[in-house]
Design a protein around this motif. Structure first.
Motif, PDB file in Angstrom:
ATOM      1  N   ASP A 197       0.875  -1.162   0.000  1.00 44.86           N
ATOM      2  CA  ASP A 197       0.000   0.000   0.000  1.00 44.86           C
ATOM      3  C   ASP A 197       0.919   1.220   0.000  1.00 44.86           C
ATOM      4  OD1 ASP A 197       0.983   0.199   2.568  1.00 44.86           O
ATOM      5  OD2 ASP A 197      -0.904  -0.278   3.547  1.00 44.86           O
ATOM      6  N   ARG A 198       0.345   2.404  -0.029  1.00 45.89           N
ATOM      7  CA  ARG A 198       1.193   3.587  -0.132  1.00 45.89           C
ATOM      8  C   ARG A 198       2.083   3.767   1.105  1.00 45.89           C
ATOM      9  NH1 ARG A 198      -3.166   5.248  -3.382  1.00 45.89           N
ATOM     10  NH2 ARG A 198      -4.453   6.012  -1.677  1.00 45.89           N
ATOM     11  N   SER A 199       1.579   3.386   2.248  1.00 48.49           N
ATOM     12  CA  SER A 199       2.373   3.527   3.460  1.00 48.49           C
ATOM     13  C   SER A 199       3.621   2.649   3.403  1.00 48.49           C
ATOM     14  CB  SER A 199       1.525   3.178   4.681  1.00 48.49           C
ATOM     15  OG  SER A 199       2.290   3.226   5.849  1.00 48.49           O
ATOM     16  N   LEU A 200       3.446   1.370   3.029  1.00 51.63           N
ATOM     17  CA  LEU A 200       4.599   0.473   2.928  1.00 51.63           C
ATOM     18  C   LEU A 200       5.529   0.903   1.807  1.00 51.63           C
ATOM     19  CD1 LEU A 200       3.230  -3.123   3.518  1.00 51.63           C
ATOM     20  CD2 LEU A 200       4.914  -1.889   4.873  1.00 51.63           C
ATOM     21  N   ALA A 201       4.947   1.400   0.693  1.00 51.91           N
ATOM     22  CA  ALA A 201       5.789   1.857  -0.415  1.00 51.91           C
ATOM     23  C   ALA A 201       6.694   3.001   0.030  1.00 51.91           C
ATOM     24  CB  ALA A 201       4.917   2.295  -1.586  1.00 51.91           C
ATOM     25  N   ARG A 202       6.149   3.920   0.815  1.00 51.68           N
ATOM     26  CA  ARG A 202       6.977   5.013   1.335  1.00 51.68           C
ATOM     27  C   ARG A 202       8.102   4.466   2.211  1.00 51.68           C
ATOM     28  NH1 ARG A 202       1.895   7.926   1.472  1.00 51.68           N
ATOM     29  NH2 ARG A 202       1.431   7.217   3.575  1.00 51.68           N
ATOM     30  N   GLU A 203       7.778   3.459   3.002  1.00 55.26           N
ATOM     31  CA  GLU A 203       8.789   2.889   3.905  1.00 55.26           C
ATOM     32  C   GLU A 203       9.894   2.197   3.119  1.00 55.26           C
ATOM     33  OE1 GLU A 203       8.980  -0.340   7.587  1.00 55.26           O
ATOM     34  OE2 GLU A 203       7.058   0.500   6.925  1.00 55.26           O
ATOM     35  N   TYR A 204       9.513   1.370   2.148  1.00 57.97           N
ATOM     36  CA  TYR A 204      10.502   0.621   1.380  1.00 57.97           C
ATOM     37  C   TYR A 204      11.332   1.524   0.467  1.00 57.97           C
ATOM     38  CZ  TYR A 204       8.012  -3.612   2.819  1.00 57.97           C
ATOM     39  OH  TYR A 204       7.448  -4.614   3.554  1.00 57.97           O
ATOM     40  N   SER A 205      10.760   2.646   0.032  1.00 59.98           N
ATOM     41  CA  SER A 205      11.467   3.521  -0.906  1.00 59.98           C
ATOM     42  C   SER A 205      12.210   4.654  -0.210  1.00 59.98           C
ATOM     43  CB  SER A 205      10.474   4.117  -1.910  1.00 59.98           C
ATOM     44  OG  SER A 205       9.541   4.960  -1.261  1.00 59.98           O
ATOM     45  N   ALA A 206      12.231   4.640   1.114  1.00 62.37           N
ATOM     46  CA  ALA A 206      12.908   5.684   1.901  1.00 62.37           C
ATOM     47  C   ALA A 206      12.297   7.057   1.655  1.00 62.37           C
ATOM     48  CB  ALA A 206      14.410   5.716   1.601  1.00 62.37           C
ATOM     49  N   ASN A 207      11.014   7.061   1.322  1.00 65.30           N
ATOM     50  CA  ASN A 207      10.294   8.326   1.173  1.00 65.30           C
ATOM     51  C   ASN A 207       9.938   8.830   2.565  1.00 65.30           C
ATOM     52  OD1 ASN A 207       8.560  10.435   0.632  1.00 65.30           O
ATOM     53  ND2 ASN A 207       7.043   9.198  -0.463  1.00 65.30           N
ATOM     54  N   GLN A 208      10.449  10.008   2.914  1.00 68.36           N
ATOM     55  CA  GLN A 208      10.250  10.538   4.255  1.00 68.36           C
ATOM     56  C   GLN A 208       8.857  11.143   4.445  1.00 68.36           C
ATOM     57  OE1 GLN A 208      12.569  10.028   6.669  1.00 68.36           O
ATOM     58  NE2 GLN A 208      13.535   8.835   5.028  1.00 68.36           N
ATOM     59  N   GLY A 209       8.091  11.264   3.357  1.00 69.66           N
ATOM     60  CA  GLY A 209       6.741  11.803   3.485  1.00 69.66           C
ATOM     61  C   GLY A 209       5.860  10.887   4.305  1.00 69.66           C
ATOM     62  N   SER A 210       4.921  11.473   4.997  1.00 69.69           N
ATOM     63  CA  SER A 210       4.073  10.673   5.883  1.00 69.69           C
ATOM     64  C   SER A 210       2.610  10.670   5.465  1.00 69.69           C
ATOM     65  CB  SER A 210       4.181  11.193   7.319  1.00 69.69           C
ATOM     66  OG  SER A 210       3.787  12.567   7.382  1.00 69.69           O
ATOM     67  N   THR A 211       2.253  11.493   4.488  1.00 68.30           N
ATOM     68  CA  THR A 211       0.855  11.580   4.078  1.00 68.30           C
ATOM     69  C   THR A 211       0.738  11.444   2.566  1.00 68.30           C
ATOM     70  OG1 THR A 211       0.985  13.995   3.928  1.00 68.30           O
ATOM     71  CG2 THR A 211       0.235  13.061   6.011  1.00 68.30           C
ATOM     72  N   ASP A 212      -0.459  11.095   2.135  1.00 70.09           N
ATOM     73  CA  ASP A 212      -0.736  10.984   0.708  1.00 70.09           C
ATOM     74  C   ASP A 212      -0.875  12.376   0.084  1.00 70.09           C
ATOM     75  OD1 ASP A 212      -0.708   8.271   0.830  1.00 70.09           O
ATOM     76  OD2 ASP A 212      -2.887   8.036   0.889  1.00 70.09           O
ATOM     77  N   ALA A 213      -0.614  12.431  -1.214  1.00 70.55           N
ATOM     78  CA  ALA A 213      -0.857  13.651  -1.978  1.00 70.55           C
ATOM     79  C   ALA A 213      -1.744  13.294  -3.159  1.00 70.55           C
ATOM     80  CB  ALA A 213       0.453  14.259  -2.462  1.00 70.55           C
ATOM     81  N   THR A 214      -2.612  14.214  -3.522  1.00 74.77           N
ATOM     82  CA  THR A 214      -3.469  14.043  -4.689  1.00 74.77           C
ATOM     83  C   THR A 214      -2.893  14.885  -5.820  1.00 74.77           C
ATOM     84  OG1 THR A 214      -5.395  13.728  -3.265  1.00 74.77           O
ATOM     85  CG2 THR A 214      -5.813  14.258  -5.571  1.00 74.77           C
ATOM     86  N   LEU A 215      -2.560  14.243  -6.938  1.00 79.13           N
ATOM     87  CA  LEU A 215      -1.797  14.886  -7.991  1.00 79.13           C
ATOM     88  C   LEU A 215      -2.502  14.762  -9.333  1.00 79.13           C
ATOM     89  CD1 LEU A 215       1.594  13.262  -6.950  1.00 79.13           C
ATOM     90  CD2 LEU A 215       0.885  15.579  -6.425  1.00 79.13           C
ATOM     91  N   VAL A 216      -2.283  15.747 -10.186  1.00 76.68           N
ATOM     92  CA  VAL A 216      -2.740  15.709 -11.579  1.00 76.68           C
ATOM     93  C   VAL A 216      -1.516  15.780 -12.468  1.00 76.68           C
ATOM     94  CG1 VAL A 216      -3.955  16.950 -13.405  1.00 76.68           C
ATOM     95  CG2 VAL A 216      -5.009  16.720 -11.154  1.00 76.68           C
ATOM     96  N   ALA A 217      -1.423  14.866 -13.414  1.00 78.91           N
ATOM     97  CA  ALA A 217      -0.339  14.863 -14.405  1.00 78.91           C
ATOM     98  C   ALA A 217      -0.928  15.234 -15.760  1.00 78.91           C
ATOM     99  CB  ALA A 217       0.310  13.487 -14.482  1.00 78.91           C
TER     100      ALA A 217
END
Length: 745
Positions: free
Chosen positions: A334-354
């Motif tokens: 999930d996004r939480s585990l992905a942040r942990e495994y990828s060393a992403n220091q962010g703690s919250t989700d972001a909603t983005l438009v590409a």
């Protein structure tokens, strides 16, 4: 103004007429007629191109053309030779025979009209036509390193066939329709059928337990049942009703059992569960064999077929002989585990438009999803074609699918969590029926990110009130530089203003020398239509810079400041050097017809030069970039007085020594974005920064020289306490403003 000219609807046609009829300089062209039709505005023009003595193509000293302008300027104008003896027998490249108009159509541009129309003035349009005839006469209208022109124009529908020899039979394996454009994908093999399920799933959850010592892993049903009995549950009794349920009875001869036992774990008896342990076991035989060994079901032949039913009074066999296969359980991302495994220091989700799902867009979205940044809405109206695979994340299986849809599908598969990515298959600049969906996506997004490398898109999101914060990620033309521009969280400095300051750096910063040197590297033709050109980009280069872009995105999400950064790669060594571009706050002067932004560094430069030359007056030229479609002028630089200027305490007369080479270099090094936009001068202490009678004369001269060209023109006066600005622009009137010193916010 004649009645015919007044009836013109196209603003570009109006600009051309104004240039040809009122320009103070010789335009080397003559307006010979005007016609207004229901579907288009027409101008008849006689051009005087610059011609060589020996001409490879018999271009005349005066070439008549007819130009058809779209009344809304949403489509590019069409230019036709009005010569009855134009040399069509030579099969000239960059021409086509238009069945809807009388004459040979001239191909004057390959750039997307959305971008070209932003900067195409009446003057530059006339000069482009003259240049086409000049280059045709010289024989270099089509460079030797550009791919061959097609024999037939392309169509809007696409049939994609397998590679190699065209030997069938073929099957249609995929189709798509976007805005009434159809794409069919053919393949030699018929679509495969998904395999049937081979397991029946049983799951149960035990009461929460306090984590403790490891227990021995059971490998048979008896040991597993004994372990679960320690938690107060009878596995046999719990499994019995599941095995007797109709789905398991009906599939007893086909399926095996997969048993999942979920145990909530907590740190102490009074704590809430923190995590879950999952035990997974599958039976070695079928459900029928499992049920018979447990004494729950019986299978016998009835009417020539094997039938499974409930056992009457059955007794289980030795449960230690009923072997089970244990499974290692790894939890999906999930996004939480992905942040942990990828060393992403962010703690919250972001909603983005590409906006854009091409080379940098696809890699950035995929990489960021792997880093658990949040959810994406992807907007793009293009389709995946074979050449895209070299630098995008899609595989050949996605050829023929809308890019936005393919990317959203792939990105959503990366994270096992709802809301990973969605798509809007639309042109952001012409949203049509998708306008409401785009508005909603912008409103809900924390960040709207341009990934299209289109200044027109940057302008669109800069103007959109629903955008909370915007950024732009793109490569330079040859893909060796990555550029990331980002607004501050409060949008005090908007993305188009940051872009204008980036254009200044590209022309003036030695670090960015030759940043736009390969602005015409898109010579590789991937299909048989005039604009079917692509830029060859090494995939390893794209992936390297896209990885850096993802890291920068993560940093920007946690930083509220505006920023502009460029990473320069040496393709030979893979050395990447970053540089932060300085950003200056801006002042804005606007009314309903136009908006002017002035970078604070313009004011600071004028102040410093004024102080340096005091008590004499001084001055110079203003440099900026503008958008004809959005009626916006960005003033980004004030250059000092040339050495041949005349300066005294009561007057200033600007010289011109070496000024043209300096301005030409800025224009060239910024790929045509930086332009001369006016003049500035200082007033001495005790004199207000307001125009004198002589200053009004200078402004009138500027208007006479520049207004007919269709470009904006500005005058700024730098005083002791404030600076004054006035801007004129054909069809948009005049605008004035005052910038008070010390107010840099």
């Amino acid at each position: 103004m004649t009645a015919e000219a007044a009836a013109l609807t196209s603003k570009l046609a109006q600009s051309v007429v104004a240039y040809l009829t009122t320009s103070a300089d010789l335009p080397f062209a003559e307006l010979t007629g005007i016609a207004v039709r229901e579907s288009a505005d027409l101008l008849h023009i006689r051009l005087e191109p610059e011609l060589p003595q020996h001409r490879k193509v018999p271009i005349l000293n005066h070439e008549p053309v007819t130009v058809l302008f779209d009344k809304s300027d949403e489509e590019p104008p069409r230019v036709f030779s009005a010569r009855g003896d134009f040399p069509v027998d030579l099969d000239l490249v960059h021409t086509n025979r238009d069945m809807e108009a009388d004459g040979v159509a001239l191909c004057l541009w390959e750039e997307p009209w959305e971008n070209l129309s932003r900067i195409l003035t009446g003057q530059s349009f006339v000069e482009r036509m003259r240049d086409w005839f000049s280059r045709t006469a010289r024989g270099d209208v089509h460079p030797a390193d550009q791919g061959l022109e097609p024999l037939l124009p392309g169509t809007s529908n696409t049939l994609i066939m397998p590679a190699g020899l065209p030997a069938g039979p073929w099957h249609v394996v995929r189709s798509a329709e976007v805005d009434k454009r159809y794409t069919l994908l053919l393949d030699a093999a018929a679509p495969s059928i998904p395999p049937p399920l081979s397991f029946a799933l049983f799951s149960m959850q035990l009461d929460p337990v306090v984590h403790g010592a490891l227990k021995s892993r059971p490998y048979d049903f008896g040991a597993l049942a004994a372990l679960i009995a320690e938690f107060g549950v009878d596995l046999w009794e719990t499994l019995r009703p599941w095995l007797l349920a109709p789905p398991q009875i009906e599939g007893a001869q086909k399926f095996r059992a997969l048993l999942l036992i979920v145990i909530p774990l907590k740190r102490s008896a009074d704590d809430a569960p923190e995590s879950y342990q999952i035990w997974a076991y599958s039976s070695l035989g079928t459900l029928a064999e499992l049920g018979e060994h447990l004494g729950i079901t019986i299978t016998a032949e009835t009417g020539g077929q094997m039938q499974t039913a409930a056992a009457l009074g059955g007794q289980p066999a030795d449960l230690s002989q009923l072997l089970l296969m244990p499974w290692r359980v790894v939890q999906q991302l999930d996004r939480s585990l992905a942040r942990e495994y990828s060393a992403n220091q962010g703690s919250t989700d972001a909603t983005l438009v590409a906006i854009g799902a091409g080379a940098i867009g696809s890699n950035l979205v995929v990489n960021s999803m792997k880093a658990g940044v949040g959810s994406w809405t992807i907007i793009d109206d293009d389709l995946v074609l074979p050449h895209n695979i070299v630098r995008q994340t899609q595989t050949a299986q996605a050829v023929g699918v809308p890019k936005a849809l393919a990317l959203a599908h792939d990105a959503s598969l990366l994270i096992a969590e709802a809301g990973g990515a969605s798509s809007i298959i639309a042109n952001i600049l012409k949203p049509g029926e998708h306008a409401d969906a785009i508005e909603t996506a912008f409103t809900d997004a924390d960040f709207v990110i341009d990934l299209s490398a289109s200044p027109a898109v940057v302008g669109y999101i800069a103007d959109h009130s629903a955008v909370r914060r915007a950024a732009s990620f793109f490569f330079n033309p040859d893909g060796s530089d990555l550029v990331v521009l980002a607004e501050d969280a409060d949008r005090k400095l908007q993305i188009d203003e940051i872009e204008a300051q980036y254009f200044l750096a590209s022309g003036a910063d030695p670090f960015l020398a030759r940043h736009f040197a390969s602005a015409r590297v898109d010579r590789l033709r991937y299909a048989n239509a005039c604009q079917d050109l692509t830029r060859p980009l090494p995939p390893w280069q794209v992936q390297t810079l896209s990885g850096i872009a993802t890291g920068r995105l993560l940093a920007i999400l946690g930083d509220k400041a505006a920023s502009a950064r460029v990473w320069r790669m040496d393709p030979a060594t893979a050395l990447v050097v970053p540089v932060d571009l300085p950003l200056s706050p801006t002042k804005r002067v606007e009314h309903e017809a136009m908006r002017v932004s002035i970078s604070n560094n313009v004011v600071h430069a004028m102040q410093a030069l004024r102080e340096e030359r005091s008590p004499n007056e001084t001055g110079g030229i203003l440099v900026g970039t503008f958008d004809l479609r959005r009626n916006i002028l960005h003033v980004v630089a004030a250059l000092p007085a040339p050495p041949d200027s005349r300066q005294s305490p009561t007057y200033f007369i600007r010289g011109a020594h070496n000024l043209r080479p300096i301005m030409d270099a800025l224009t060239q090094d910024s790929a045509g974005q930086l332009q001369y936009v006016g003049e500035w001068h200082s007033h001495p202490d005790g004199a207000a920064a307001r125009p004198s009678t002589d200053d009004e004369g200078v402004f009138s001269h500027l208007a006479a020289q520049i207004e007919p060209t269709g470009s904006p023109f500005a005058m700024m006066i730098c005083g002791a306490e404030d600076s004054w600005i006035r801007v004129g622009w054909a069809g948009r009137g005049r605008i004035e403003g005052v910038i008070v010193y010390g107010d840099d916010e």
